[in-house]
Design an enzyme around this catalytic site. Structure first.
Site, PDB file in Angstrom:
ATOM      1  CG  LEU B  42     -34.179 -27.208  -1.042  1.00 13.03           C
ATOM      2  CD1 LEU B  42     -33.784 -27.578  -2.396  1.00 13.03           C
ATOM      3  CD2 LEU B  42     -34.768 -25.618  -1.345  1.00 13.03           C
ATOM      4  CG  ASP B  43     -38.042 -29.938   6.126  1.00 14.44           C
ATOM      5  OD1 ASP B  43     -38.091 -29.631   7.276  1.00 14.44           O
ATOM      6  OD2 ASP B  43     -37.995 -31.027   5.691  1.00 14.44           O
ATOM      7  N   GLY B  44     -39.630 -31.362   3.361  1.00 11.01           N
ATOM      8  CA  GLY B  44     -41.039 -31.922   3.058  1.00 11.01           C
ATOM      9  C   GLY B  44     -41.019 -32.505   1.819  1.00 11.01           C
TER      10      GLY B  44
END
Lengths: 274, 322
Positions: B42-44
């Protein structure tokens, strides 16, 4: 009596006919449904193929522009962050040693000094011959950080050090290191229960990997030449923060695509979890 | 969703799409093998917060809402396992306030789910927390254990939440497991003779006896694994959309599945080749097989009535791993 039997048979036959009729209709509608689903599925995948063709055209255009030297940024960028490069090749394509050597020549021309070449089935280890250079075995040789007993297959080619890896250098290598760690502690003192957390640290695992000859530096960038973007079992212990870029099939490799990949890598920023 | 100061973002478009469309798309996609296990990094979130002027607390709530949407889509697609990289051991290096925020959010959601178990049980979702949970504080650890116990019997969707997890730590956990066995005189000879295999080590890891991911999705366009599932993703398709985690939508999932289906034959072939035909050490794949059989029924009755029926049926059989 006969009439009674005949009537019974007729009733049974009617029942079967009704059952199989409705079943047959249900099956027919299920076949029609499957046909429609299949048709839409194929249409969807044709749309995906069109998108891929469009991306391919854009990519070819970009490669042409890069190779023409129009943009100065692709001619002058720093490779200081790239200490170690890994290249994964699909085992079927790894048989084309001429292509592999051409790739290595390009990498050398760009200024890459250390390369790990990986293919899952070990085709490169068996087939590639770097001419005058010698393969050093597991028990001797130097690593980039000067430690001995640390490389699997290492050779020199066009002023680059090349490490050849395969699937067995990954998980099986870690298993051997685990075995080494555990047997070492079993020989010494296994009664001190409180020491487990200090015994099984990642630093000790790294030392064990060096001892069994499966250690190597962690690549900064991994180029994948194959049909799909996946790392095909590259040694897990060496893949923690490696940037993975998919380059497509080896047969359509381009020098400008490598330049672009290295340029994009030079612009990446990593915070390592913080 | 209208937020404070009148901010709107992509979630509003998601909510306006009729659910029937999702169902139709999923039916069409299901014509070909679907992924059984999808993993997410779950990047960003922080980039999204900067883009839309969210506070840290708001962005993690938004990220959690999107996670729920994505889990729902995965459930509808028939995905059986979803792995979520919720918190890495490396994330402890972040600011203490941010770490506490994330931990508080996770605890809050765990407590909310424990209070509303009926919903989770109705959806037949099982939750498993994987990682070095000893690094969590006691209340969180107890809540996690309670949640795992309460959802243990659910089967439709298994959600692996990786908390305080890194792949290298998982490997060390496996080595510790082998060591514990050896101390109890089990497998001592194997260790002493250096006969430990990757399979033995895998049996002691967090993901033992679970299928490896088919697709790994990392948002924000980042192309590294960041010490996540390094062992399990050998033959897993890596998909890195440029959108940030709260912007990940149903269509990104559809695209990921389409890419997976395009590469399915290659991934199957290479998995079989590397792991042995019929002996999948790494992965289990569902394989659709259609069996066609004839049913001939002839009834001979007095008067000469006869009937021949042909029927074709379809069935799905999973390909078992040994």
């Amino acid at each position: 009596m006969e009439t009674h039997l005949i009537q019974m048979y007729m009733r049974l036959a009617n029942e079967f006919a009704r059952t199989f009729d409705s079943l047959f209709h249900r099956i027919q509608s299920s076949m029609i449904l499957k046909f429609i689903l299949g048709l839409f599925w194929h249409l969807l995948h044709i749309a995906v193929s069109l998108v891929h063709i469009w991306s391919y055209v854009i990519q070819q255009l970009r490669c042409y522009i890069i190779s023409s030297g129009l943009f100065a940024k692709y001619r002058n960028f720093s490779l200081s962050r790239l200490r170690y490069l890994a290249v994964i090749v699909d085992s079927q394509e790894a048989k084309h040693t001429a292509k592999i050597k051409q790739l290595l020549s390009w990498l050398s021309a760009i200024g890459v000094k250390h390369v790990a070449l990986y293919d899952a089935e070990g085709v490169l280890k068996k087939s590639i011959d770097f001419g005058q250079t010698r393969l050093r075995d597991r028990s001797a040789g130097t690593c980039l950080d000067g430690d001995v007993n640390c490389v699997t297959s290492l050779c020199n080619y066009e002023e680059m050090s090349i490490e050849l890896l395969s699937f067995t250098d990954g998980k099986e290598g870690i298993a051997k290191a685990a075995s080494f760690l555990c047997s070492d502690y079993l020989k010494n003192d296994s009664d001190d229960c409180g020491r487990t957390e200090t015994l099984f640290t990642e630093a000790n695992m790294t030392k064990a990997l060096k001892a069994v000859g499966y250690y190597g530096p962690e690549p900064d960038l991994l180029l994948v030449y194959g049909p799909a973007r996946c790392h095909l079992g590259f040694p897990p212990w060496r893949l923690r923060y490696t940037e993975i870029m998919h380059m497509g099939p080896l047969k359509s490799m381009k020098y400008s695509a490598i330049v672009k990949a290295l340029y994009d890598f030079s612009k990446k920023y990593q915070n390592y979890g913080s | 969703m209208e937020l404070a100061f009148g901010r709107r973002d992509d979630h509003d478009r998601e909510k306006r799409r009729p659910w029937v469309m999702d169902g139709c798309f999923i039916r069409v996609l299901s014509y070909s093998p679907m992924p059984r296990h999808i993993a997410f990094i779950l990047d960003g979130n922080r980039q999204y917060a900067k883009k839309w002027n969210f506070t840290d607390g708001e962005i993690y709530q938004r990220g959690f809402c999107n996670l729920m949407s994505i889990l729902r889509y995965c459930c509808e697609m028939g995905v059986e396992f979803v792995t979520v990289f919720a918190f890495s051991i490396d994330n402890f290096k972040r600011k203490p306030t941010e770490v506490q925020l994330v931990m508080d959010l996770v605890k809050e959601k765990m407590d909310a789910i424990i209070e509303d178990m009926n919903t989770v049980n109705d959806l037949d979702v099982r939750i498993k927390f994987l990682g070095r949970l000893t690094l969590l504080d006691e209340s969180m650890r107890k809540a996690a254990e309670k949640l795992m116990a309460m959802t243990a019997k659910n089967k439709r969707l298994v959600v692996f939440v990786c908390l305080c997890y890194t792949s290298t730590d998982e490997i060390m956990h496996g080595v510790e497991g082998l060591w514990e066995e050896a101390k109890n005189n089990k497998g001592r000879e194997k260790i002493a003779n250096g006969l430990i295999t990757a399979g033995d080590l895998e049996q002691k890891m967090y993901f033992a006896n679970h299928p490896a991911p088919d697709i790994l999705i990392r948002t924000a366009g980042e192309t590294r694994l960041s010490n996540f599932l390094l062992w399990q993703t050998a033959f897993c398709l890596l998909y890195t959309p440029r959108c940030l985690w709260p912007e990940l939508t149903f269509w990104h999932l559809v695209w990921a599945v389409l890419l997976y289906q395009r590469k399915y034959a290659y991934l199957e072939k290479i998995t079989k080749r590397m792991c042995g035909f019929g002996v999948l050490l790494c992965q289990e794949h569902k394989k659709q097989i259609y069996s066609i059989y004839k049913v001939t029924l002839i009834l001979l009755l007095k008067g000469g009535r006869s009937m021949v029926v042909e029927s074709t049926c379809g069935g799905i059989e999973p390909k078992k791993s040994i």
